[in-house]
Design a protein around this motif. Structure first.
Motif, PDB file in Angstrom:
ATOM      1  N   GLN A   1     -14.605  56.163  19.058  1.00 21.78           N
ATOM      2  CA  GLN A   1     -15.818  56.143  18.251  1.00 21.78           C
ATOM      3  C   GLN A   1     -16.686  57.359  18.504  1.00 21.78           C
ATOM      4  O   GLN A   1     -16.953  57.717  19.651  1.00 21.78           O
ATOM      5  N   ASN A   2     -17.072  57.973  17.427  1.00 15.23           N
ATOM      6  CA  ASN A   2     -17.872  59.189  17.552  1.00 15.23           C
ATOM      7  C   ASN A   2     -19.354  58.871  17.747  1.00 15.23           C
ATOM      8  O   ASN A   2     -20.084  59.648  18.331  1.00 15.23           O
ATOM      9  N   LYS A   3     -19.728  57.709  17.199  1.00 13.98           N
ATOM     10  CA  LYS A   3     -21.130  57.304  17.368  1.00 13.98           C
ATOM     11  C   LYS A   3     -21.376  56.998  18.846  1.00 13.98           C
ATOM     12  O   LYS A   3     -20.628  56.253  19.460  1.00 13.98           O
ATOM     13  N   GLY A   4     -22.402  57.552  19.411  1.00 14.52           N
ATOM     14  CA  GLY A   4     -22.686  57.312  20.823  1.00 14.52           C
ATOM     15  C   GLY A   4     -21.797  58.191  21.668  1.00 14.52           C
ATOM     16  O   GLY A   4     -20.665  58.488  21.307  1.00 14.52           O
ATOM     17  N   LYS A   5     -22.302  58.616  22.799  1.00 17.40           N
ATOM     18  CA  LYS A   5     -21.536  59.538  23.632  1.00 17.40           C
ATOM     19  C   LYS A   5     -20.445  58.819  24.399  1.00 17.40           C
ATOM     20  O   LYS A   5     -20.546  57.646  24.695  1.00 17.40           O
ATOM     21  N   TYR A   6     -19.379  59.564  24.739  1.00 17.28           N
ATOM     22  CA  TYR A   6     -18.273  58.999  25.503  1.00 17.28           C
ATOM     23  C   TYR A   6     -18.596  59.084  26.985  1.00 17.28           C
ATOM     24  O   TYR A   6     -19.108  60.093  27.469  1.00 17.28           O
TER      25      TYR A   6
ATOM     26  N   ARG B   1     -22.237  51.885  25.394  1.00 15.58           N
ATOM     27  CA  ARG B   1     -21.563  50.684  24.876  1.00 15.58           C
ATOM     28  C   ARG B   1     -20.155  50.660  25.455  1.00 15.58           C
ATOM     29  O   ARG B   1     -19.245  51.294  24.933  1.00 15.58           O
TER      30      ARG B   1
END
Length: 426
Positions: free
Chosen positions: A302-307, A343
């Motif tokens: 998922q690109n939303k939110g940082k890894y 998340r």
DNA sequence: TCTGGGGTCCTAGGACCC
DNA sequence: TCTGGGGTCCTAGGACCC
């Protein structure tokens, strides 16, 4: 004894679409129909019937991406039921052991047999007998490939999957080059994604070409494992069967969450549950652990939110199998790596440096330690008798509904008395 | 919206020692 | 001021397997 009698003969027995076949045992109406089994959380496709393969459904594909094809073609879908597959697997392996003790159980659905002591001209007949017996005793269809090395038996098996007889032997074939030429380089055992890329770049596209490449070149540009693969293609056995079960060196328990996790408490509960699980496993195998690694990560897709992904390893002062100590240490490690406002998608623990309990009789074992030992024993006994996590720790959370998706679960448990089918006389 | 889990082995590179 | 070389051990990360 003539020299042909001594030809090395290795058979690879592989269950066809194993998880699908297990589900079909209890729903014979699904035979000849497209069926798939999903991984934990109904995330990926991990087993496909031939009919599903023909529809173009790929191994390892995420379920949601293949959903269109699945709905359109009325593909039957199952969530995974590992205790069922484990039980059926044990039955298959027990059947094999009935035929020979020269066996290496390679995975849940595969075993290598050393049939060197059988005369060449009888070996094919013999494995046909094995195949029929497995089908008769367990209901699981298999394919069997025979050759002079493990790597070649994998190839023989690959071909056997498409044969009606389900059995292929390369042992007596004078020239197998025409066969090897038809095997794509990425279908060779030991050649994964990276090596495939590398080989194709160097003009090696099939098994025959790999067989004819020089050893020094492979060793120089890759490693010893790759050169072993090439040697095995030439019929020189380099990878021995592991007949004697060796104890494992590490024990990993990890899960993805059905719903992403943000708060520390929930993450903590998952880690505690993993620890209890893992320590019970190593105790059942009489092992002690030297260190524990805790890891957490957000979704890499998922690109939303940082890894974010991190792990922490802590050594124990003395090798242990004590749940309480393992949990306590894991929570210290988790504190190190936890960061707010991510998340989280997955958490896990690894126990490593496992050693035998018997070799670790500690001179300093005290009364207190004996008490703990007895406590662990009674926890394990209770959980075995009354079901997993009857006895647990408060930290694992009370009566929590597990954060795990299993929409298409077959609810069959062959090791649970209460799941026995009921038969009524009319 | 939704992308698994559990293993093994090898290698490069750093730490450390003499 | 000049500042070697070779060995071992350990670990993290990568590649592979099912």
């Amino acid at each position: 004894m003539s020299s042909t009698q001594l030809t090395k003969k290795i058979a690879l027995v592989d269950c066809n679409s194993f998880y699908v076949s297990c589900e079909r045992l209890f729903k014979p109406s699904l035979i000849k129909k497209p069926v798939i089994v999903l991984s934990n959380n109904d995330g990926c496709i991990i087993s496909r019937s031939n009919e599903a393969k023909d529809l173009g459904i790929k191994m390892g594909d995420p379920y949601f991406k293949a959903k269109d094809i699945i709905v359109k073609n009325n593909v039957h879908v199952f969530s995974s039921n590992y205790s069922l597959y484990g039980d059926i697997s044990r039955r298959v392996m027990r059947t094999l052991k009935y035929f020979t003790s020269e066996i290496e159980i390679y995975s849940i659905d595969e075993a290598f047999l050393d049939l060197t002591s059988f005369p060449n001209d009888l070996v094919e007949l013999f494995v046909k007998k094995i195949r029929n017996t497995i089908l008769e005793w367990t209901g699981i269809p298999t394919s069997i490939g025979i050759a002079t090395t493990k790597t070649l038996s994998k190839i023989a098996n690959h071909i056997a999957k498409k044969e009606k007889s389900g059995v292929v032997s390369l042992v007596e074939k004078k020239n197998i080059d025409p066969i090897l030429e038809k095997i794509n380089i990425n279908d060779v055992w030991g050649v994964g994604k990276q090596l495939t890329k590398f080989y194709i770049k160097n003009g090696i596209n099939n098994a025959k070409q790999l067989k004819n490449v020089s050893n020094t070149w492979i060793k120089k540009s890759s490693n010893v494992l790759s050169s072993r693969t090439a040697m095995e293609l030439r019929g020189i056995s380099c990878i021995d069967l592991e007949i004697h079960q060796t104890k494992r060196k590490s024990c990993c328990v990890s899960r993805s969450f059905g719903k992403k996790v943000e708060n520390f408490q929930e993450l903590k509960e998952s880690i505690v549950a993993h620890c209890l699980n893992a320590s019970e496993k190593i105790r059942s195998e009489s092992l002690l652990t030297k260190s524990i690694t805790v890891f957490i990560r957000t979704s890499p897709f998922q690109n939303k939110g940082k890894y974010y992904s991190n792990s922490k390893t802590i050594d124990f002062p003395i090798a242990t199998d004590n749940s309480l100590e393992i949990v306590k240490t894991a929570l210290i490690a988790l504190d190190y790596i936890f960061k707010e406002s991510f998340r989280y998608q997955k958490s896990g623990i690894i126990l490593s440096g496992l050693s035998n309990l018997e070799n670790n009789e500690n001179l300093f074992s005290s009364i207190k330690e004996n008490k703990i030992k007895n406590l662990m024993k009674s926890i394990d006994y209770t959980n075995l008798k009354y079901g997993r996590s009857t006895l647990s720790l408060a930290d694992a959370g009370f009566h929590k509904k597990s954060n795990l998706k299993k929409e298409y679960f077959s609810k069959i448990d062959t090791s649970d008395f209460y799941c026995l089918p009921t038969v009524r006389a009319i």
